[in-house]
Design a protein around this motif. Sequence first.
Motif, short mmCIF file in Angstrom:
data_model
loop_
_atom_site.label_atom_id
_atom_site.label_comp_id
_atom_site.label_asym_id
_atom_site.label_seq_id
_atom_site.Cartn_x
_atom_site.Cartn_y
_atom_site.Cartn_z
N LEU A 197 -20.04 -5.84 -57.62
CA LEU A 197 -19.27 -5.95 -58.85
C LEU A 197 -17.89 -5.33 -58.68
O LEU A 197 -16.89 -5.88 -59.13
N LEU A 198 -17.82 -4.17 -57.99
CA LEU A 198 -16.51 -3.55 -57.75
C LEU A 198 -15.62 -4.49 -56.94
O LEU A 198 -14.42 -4.62 -57.24
N ASP A 199 -16.17 -5.14 -55.94
CA ASP A 199 -15.36 -6.08 -55.15
C ASP A 199 -14.81 -7.20 -56.04
O ASP A 199 -13.65 -7.62 -55.87
N ILE A 209 -8.74 6.04 -66.17
CA ILE A 209 -10.19 6.20 -66.27
C ILE A 209 -10.81 4.92 -66.79
O ILE A 209 -10.34 4.33 -67.76
N THR A 210 -11.89 4.48 -66.14
CA THR A 210 -12.64 3.32 -66.62
C THR A 210 -14.12 3.52 -66.29
O THR A 210 -14.52 4.55 -65.76
N TYR A 211 -14.91 2.53 -66.61
CA TYR A 211 -16.36 2.63 -66.44
C TYR A 211 -16.76 2.41 -64.98
O TYR A 211 -16.12 1.65 -64.25
N HIS A 212 -17.85 3.06 -64.60
CA HIS A 212 -18.42 2.85 -63.27
C HIS A 212 -19.10 1.49 -63.22
O HIS A 212 -19.74 1.06 -64.19
N PRO A 213 -18.99 0.75 -62.10
CA PRO A 213 -19.63 -0.56 -62.03
C PRO A 213 -21.14 -0.52 -62.31
O PRO A 213 -21.68 -1.47 -62.89
N ALA A 214 -21.83 0.54 -61.89
CA ALA A 214 -23.27 0.63 -62.17
C ALA A 214 -23.53 0.68 -63.68
O ALA A 214 -24.51 0.08 -64.17
#
Length: 282
Positions: A154-156, A245-250
């Motif tokens: 998802l990060l990719d 700052i944003t949300y973690h992909p997990a």
Amino acid sequence: MNSRRDGILREMGLAPLWRLRGAEEVEEVPVVESAPPEPVVRAPEMLPSGVQAVDEATVKPLARFAPPVAGLSSGPPIEAPATHRDVPGDIASLDWDELDARIRACDACELCQRRKQAVPGVGDRQADWLFVGEGPGAEEDARGEPFVGQAGRLLDNMLASIDLKRGEDVFIGNAVKCRPPNNRTPEVSELAACFPYLQRQIGLIQPRLIVALGRPAAQALLNQEVKIGAMRGKLFEYNGIPVIITYHPAYLLRNQADKAKAWEDLCFARATMRRLKQEVEA
């Protein structure tokens, strides 16, 4: 937007949210260039557990930075402790190879006892973009590279949606370099023990912009309690480097509805980077 970007947004679960009725192409959330910039908060290095800060930060607006994405509310300035702690002398002098070796051999906290291997980070060591996550998971612990599981995919896709690619002007690391048991959230003492390594990585990379993925990463960088919902869309500062700052992909995998907010944050980050580069070129 081209078909590749359309596919990436679909993979992120965003394409239906951004498609206009009757339109053929995905529409991007616009970035408002005329709105006033958010205040930047100067944040210090992480203090060791139990050490109390004694001063307050001075909040100052930096007009050269990009404004927030349209629709994000402005809040009051957020203050952070201003006590400064330098990188320990033995770590501050390490080059990349020495630093990686030190991280892999580290036994500064209990996380070393159950790890398969430490995960220093990966990517362009002269990158403009630094993405900092929470800590390695099971797959990362096995392979020695951050963000290689489902959250990594998802990060990719998140990177690709703003025309970035792992390893190309991007460095990816974590606030702690060893996997917490059962993927639990790192404790404050663990973040503090590992922070000198992140400090040195930042010093070596000298990124233009840092994106903190999730609450632990943001807390490590800003040295304050973090509520992501209240701190999105604002610029903070670590040692003169803007932090978003944003949300973690997990987290996004478990909370699909917040992917739209993460997309806004990515647009904000891209606009901020453009502004930073324009300032250098001016």
